[in-house]
Write a protein that holds these residues in place. Structure first.
Motif, PDB file in Angstrom:
ATOM      1  N   THR A   1       0.821  -1.199   0.000  1.00 39.41           N
ATOM      2  CA  THR A   1       0.000   0.000   0.000  1.00 39.41           C
ATOM      3  C   THR A   1       0.859   1.255   0.000  1.00 39.41           C
ATOM      4  OG1 THR A   1      -1.643   1.225   1.266  1.00 39.41           O
ATOM      5  CG2 THR A   1      -0.178  -0.182   2.508  1.00 39.41           C
ATOM      6  N   LYS A   2       0.440   2.269  -0.762  1.00 37.20           N
ATOM      7  CA  LYS A   2       1.216   3.499  -0.894  1.00 37.20           C
ATOM      8  C   LYS A   2       1.389   4.213   0.438  1.00 37.20           C
ATOM      9  CE  LYS A   2      -0.614   4.189  -5.569  1.00 37.20           C
ATOM     10  NZ  LYS A   2      -1.445   5.073  -6.432  1.00 37.20           N
ATOM     11  N   SER A   3       0.434   4.044   1.343  1.00 31.09           N
ATOM     12  CA  SER A   3       0.479   4.752   2.624  1.00 31.09           C
ATOM     13  C   SER A   3       1.714   4.385   3.438  1.00 31.09           C
ATOM     14  CB  SER A   3      -0.776   4.441   3.444  1.00 31.09           C
ATOM     15  OG  SER A   3      -1.930   4.862   2.765  1.00 31.09           O
ATOM     16  N   LEU A   4       2.217   3.170   3.270  1.00 34.37           N
ATOM     17  CA  LEU A   4       3.373   2.726   4.046  1.00 34.37           C
ATOM     18  C   LEU A   4       4.660   3.414   3.629  1.00 34.37           C
ATOM     19  CD1 LEU A   4       2.632  -1.090   4.419  1.00 34.37           C
ATOM     20  CD2 LEU A   4       2.736   0.602   6.246  1.00 34.37           C
ATOM     21  N   TYR A   5       4.656   4.104   2.474  1.00 28.21           N
ATOM     22  CA  TYR A   5       5.825   4.859   2.044  1.00 28.21           C
ATOM     23  C   TYR A   5       5.818   6.286   2.598  1.00 28.21           C
ATOM     24  CZ  TYR A   5       7.100   1.361  -1.508  1.00 28.21           C
ATOM     25  OH  TYR A   5       7.491   0.219  -2.156  1.00 28.21           O
ATOM     26  N   LYS A   6       4.667   6.752   3.050  1.00 36.54           N
ATOM     27  CA  LYS A   6       4.520   8.147   3.412  1.00 36.54           C
ATOM     28  C   LYS A   6       5.084   8.437   4.805  1.00 36.54           C
ATOM     29  CE  LYS A   6       0.538   8.725   0.372  1.00 36.54           C
ATOM     30  NZ  LYS A   6      -0.897   9.062   0.263  1.00 36.54           N
ATOM     31  N   PHE A   7       5.362   9.735   5.051  1.00 39.54           N
ATOM     32  CA  PHE A   7       6.015  10.133   6.305  1.00 39.54           C
ATOM     33  C   PHE A   7       5.208   9.762   7.552  1.00 39.54           C
ATOM     34  CE2 PHE A   7       7.128  13.144   9.657  1.00 39.54           C
ATOM     35  CZ  PHE A   7       8.503  12.939   9.724  1.00 39.54           C
ATOM     36  N   PRO A   8       3.878   9.969   7.590  1.00 38.25           N
ATOM     37  CA  PRO A   8       3.142   9.586   8.793  1.00 38.25           C
ATOM     38  C   PRO A   8       3.317   8.111   9.165  1.00 38.25           C
ATOM     39  CG  PRO A   8       1.781  10.979   7.405  1.00 38.25           C
ATOM     40  CD  PRO A   8       3.005  10.647   6.603  1.00 38.25           C
ATOM     41  N   ALA A   9       3.387   7.240   8.163  1.00 35.80           N
ATOM     42  CA  ALA A   9       3.580   5.813   8.439  1.00 35.80           C
ATOM     43  C   ALA A   9       4.951   5.566   9.053  1.00 35.80           C
ATOM     44  CB  ALA A   9       3.431   5.003   7.157  1.00 35.80           C
ATOM     45  N   GLN A  10       5.972   6.277   8.566  1.00 38.76           N
ATOM     46  CA  GLN A  10       7.313   6.116   9.126  1.00 38.76           C
ATOM     47  C   GLN A  10       7.345   6.603  10.574  1.00 38.76           C
ATOM     48  OE1 GLN A  10       8.484   4.296   6.989  1.00 38.76           O
ATOM     49  NE2 GLN A  10       7.322   5.082   5.250  1.00 38.76           N
ATOM     50  N   LEU A  11       6.646   7.708  10.828  1.00 42.50           N
ATOM     51  CA  LEU A  11       6.597   8.247  12.186  1.00 42.50           C
ATOM     52  C   LEU A  11       5.877   7.289  13.130  1.00 42.50           C
ATOM     53  CD1 LEU A  11       7.467  10.783  13.703  1.00 42.50           C
ATOM     54  CD2 LEU A  11       5.218  11.756  13.255  1.00 42.50           C
ATOM     55  N   VAL A  12       4.826   6.636  12.641  1.00 45.84           N
ATOM     56  CA  VAL A  12       4.108   5.644  13.452  1.00 45.84           C
ATOM     57  C   VAL A  12       5.043   4.504  13.840  1.00 45.84           C
ATOM     58  CG1 VAL A  12       2.330   3.851  13.360  1.00 45.84           C
ATOM     59  CG2 VAL A  12       1.804   6.162  12.591  1.00 45.84           C
ATOM     60  N   HIS A  13       5.838   4.015  12.890  1.00 46.49           N
ATOM     61  CA  HIS A  13       6.789   2.937  13.192  1.00 46.49           C
ATOM     62  C   HIS A  13       7.837   3.390  14.217  1.00 46.49           C
ATOM     63  CE1 HIS A  13       5.144   1.070   9.540  1.00 46.49           C
ATOM     64  NE2 HIS A  13       5.647  -0.052   9.995  1.00 46.49           N
ATOM     65  N   ILE A  14       8.373   4.599  14.021  1.00 43.85           N
ATOM     66  CA  ILE A  14       9.434   5.099  14.905  1.00 43.85           C
ATOM     67  C   ILE A  14       8.931   5.301  16.330  1.00 43.85           C
ATOM     68  CG2 ILE A  14      10.941   7.089  15.343  1.00 43.85           C
ATOM     69  CD1 ILE A  14      11.184   7.371  12.274  1.00 43.85           C
ATOM     70  N   LEU A  15       7.669   5.677  16.486  1.00 45.08           N
ATOM     71  CA  LEU A  15       7.114   5.922  17.819  1.00 45.08           C
ATOM     72  C   LEU A  15       6.520   4.671  18.459  1.00 45.08           C
ATOM     73  CD1 LEU A  15       5.326   9.363  17.225  1.00 45.08           C
ATOM     74  CD2 LEU A  15       7.519   8.955  18.342  1.00 45.08           C
ATOM     75  N   CYS A  16       5.799   3.905  17.671  1.00 43.73           N
ATOM     76  CA  CYS A  16       5.041   2.776  18.231  1.00 43.73           C
ATOM     77  C   CYS A  16       5.894   1.539  18.509  1.00 43.73           C
ATOM     78  CB  CYS A  16       3.885   2.412  17.299  1.00 43.73           C
ATOM     79  SG  CYS A  16       2.600   3.677  17.226  1.00 43.73           S
ATOM     80  N   LEU A  17       6.818   1.212  17.607  1.00 47.07           N
ATOM     81  CA  LEU A  17       7.616  -0.002  17.814  1.00 47.07           C
ATOM     82  C   LEU A  17       8.484   0.065  19.074  1.00 47.07           C
ATOM     83  CD1 LEU A  17       8.608  -0.827  14.118  1.00 47.07           C
ATOM     84  CD2 LEU A  17       6.941  -2.007  15.544  1.00 47.07           C
ATOM     85  N   PRO A  18       9.247   1.164  19.291  1.00 48.18           N
ATOM     86  CA  PRO A  18      10.019   1.227  20.546  1.00 48.18           C
ATOM     87  C   PRO A  18       9.128   1.270  21.780  1.00 48.18           C
ATOM     88  CG  PRO A  18      10.860   2.802  18.942  1.00 48.18           C
ATOM     89  CD  PRO A  18       9.551   2.290  18.414  1.00 48.18           C
ATOM     90  N   ALA A  19       7.983   1.974  21.678  1.00 50.42           N
ATOM     91  CA  ALA A  19       7.063   2.046  22.818  1.00 50.42           C
ATOM     92  C   ALA A  19       6.522   0.659  23.162  1.00 50.42           C
ATOM     93  CB  ALA A  19       5.914   3.003  22.492  1.00 50.42           C
ATOM     94  N   PHE A  20       6.166  -0.107  22.125  1.00 43.12           N
ATOM     95  CA  PHE A  20       5.662  -1.457  22.361  1.00 43.12           C
ATOM     96  C   PHE A  20       6.754  -2.333  22.991  1.00 43.12           C
ATOM     97  CE2 PHE A  20       4.709  -5.841  21.332  1.00 43.12           C
ATOM     98  CZ  PHE A  20       3.351  -5.930  21.585  1.00 43.12           C
ATOM     99  N   PHE A  21       7.995  -2.208  22.499  1.00 45.36           N
ATOM    100  CA  PHE A  21       9.114  -2.975  23.053  1.00 45.36           C
ATOM    101  C   PHE A  21       9.296  -2.678  24.536  1.00 45.36           C
ATOM    102  CE2 PHE A  21      13.637  -3.008  24.230  1.00 45.36           C
ATOM    103  CZ  PHE A  21      13.944  -4.344  24.017  1.00 45.36           C
ATOM    104  N   MET A  22       9.255  -1.387  24.893  1.00 43.18           N
ATOM    105  CA  MET A  22       9.466  -1.007  26.291  1.00 43.18           C
ATOM    106  C   MET A  22       8.324  -1.500  27.173  1.00 43.18           C
ATOM    107  SD  MET A  22      10.287   2.767  27.863  1.00 43.18           S
ATOM    108  CE  MET A  22      12.002   2.692  27.352  1.00 43.18           C
ATOM    109  N   LEU A  23       7.087  -1.318  26.715  1.00 39.76           N
ATOM    110  CA  LEU A  23       5.936  -1.767  27.507  1.00 39.76           C
ATOM    111  C   LEU A  23       5.904  -3.287  27.637  1.00 39.76           C
ATOM    112  CD1 LEU A  23       3.138   0.619  26.161  1.00 39.76           C
ATOM    113  CD2 LEU A  23       4.177   0.637  28.436  1.00 39.76           C
TER     114      LEU A  23
END
Length: 271
Positions: free
Chosen positions: A3-25
């Motif tokens: 999907t094209k949305s996964l290339y866009k900046f908001p998707a990258q920001l979601v990965h950068i914020l959510c993945l580390p947060a999930f790891f820590m929690l």
């Protein structure tokens, strides 16, 4: 294709914020045995809280790596990178392997007398696969579902209605048949395909009034005088003068000027 949305900046920001947060929690609330053992490594060698320190550094490593892979590579080079589903899965796995390698390197350096990087790599890889696979899947599925719902706007049966500046209905056609929309003085000219022939229809209105509707249909602004349907764009080329043009897949052999202001938006819509 993904999907094209996964290339866009908001998707990258979601990965950068959510993945580390999930790891820590995940480490704080669930803490499976392998991850708990890894984060308590060399606990007796230091006087401070090793678990919290290791967790903070490992989270920082994940953030830095995601900034590199998601922003510096996947986002900035999105017009040159074309991934199918298998390719995107491989990309995500490569990110997890890279995270595991650097976390293992850090833990080995922090462990006096236990600096076997390969031993820590196996444990780190197991932990990261168990921890990160779930959020990766959830984020990807959410974007695919969102795009699937929005794709209804450009279905073959979806029709766009064009009104004049007095809000009188003047023209109806399938969204998929429209090549581009051109602004000309106080009119918009709709260029569309009917029975294999390219036709045009003029409506007294402005681009400003129809732009929102066109964006919902998946169209993009290419120039102050043109809105284009990306599904009909075959290539974007640059001429000797440095100007960009979008070539359309129609019998008209028409080229749409693409201004520098809208180039990135048009290029991203073709992914």
């Amino acid at each position: 294709m993904i999907t094209k949305s996964l290339y866009k900046f908001p998707a990258q920001l979601v990965h950068i914020l959510c993945l580390p947060a999930f790891f820590m929690l995940f480490a704080l609330l669930y803490s499976p045995q392998a991850l708990d053992t890894l984060l308590h490594t060399a606990e007796n060698a230091y006087s401070f809280n090793v678990f919290s320190f290791h967790l903070s550094i490992c989270t920082a490593i994940i953030i830095v790596l995601l900034c590199i892979t998601r922003i510096l590579i996947l986002y900035l080079f999105r017009t040159r990178i074309s991934l199918n589903i298998a390719g995107y899965v491989a990309w995500c796995l490569a990110e997890i392997v890279a995270m595991s390698a650097f976390i293992a390197l850090y833990i080995s350096l922090m462990s006096p007398g236990e600096s076997d990087w390969f031993q820590f790599l196996g444990v780190s890889l197991k932990c990261m696969l168990e921890t990160m696979a779930f959020p990766y899947i959830i984020i990807a599925l959410s974007y695919w579902l969102s795009d699937a719902l929005n794709r209804d706007f450009t279905d073959e049966g979806k029709r766009l209605k064009f009104y004049d500046n007095r809000h009188l209905l003047k023209f109806i056609t399938a969204a998929s048949s429209i090549l581009c929309i051109e602004a000309h003085e106080n009119y918009i000219i709709i260029h569309y395909v009917e029975n294999g022939a390219v036709k045009s229809y003029e409506v007294r209105n402005s681009m400003k009034n129809i732009e929102s509707m066109c964006e919902q249909a998946g169209f993009v602004r290419a120039h102050r005088s043109f809105i284009v349907n990306p599904s009909h764009v075959t290539v974007i080329r640059k001429d000797r003068g440095g100007f960009y043009f979008a070539e359309l897949d129609s019998a008209s052999e028409r080229e749409i000027p693409v201004s520098k202001k809208y180039y990135e938006k048009v290029a991203s819509s073709l992914l």
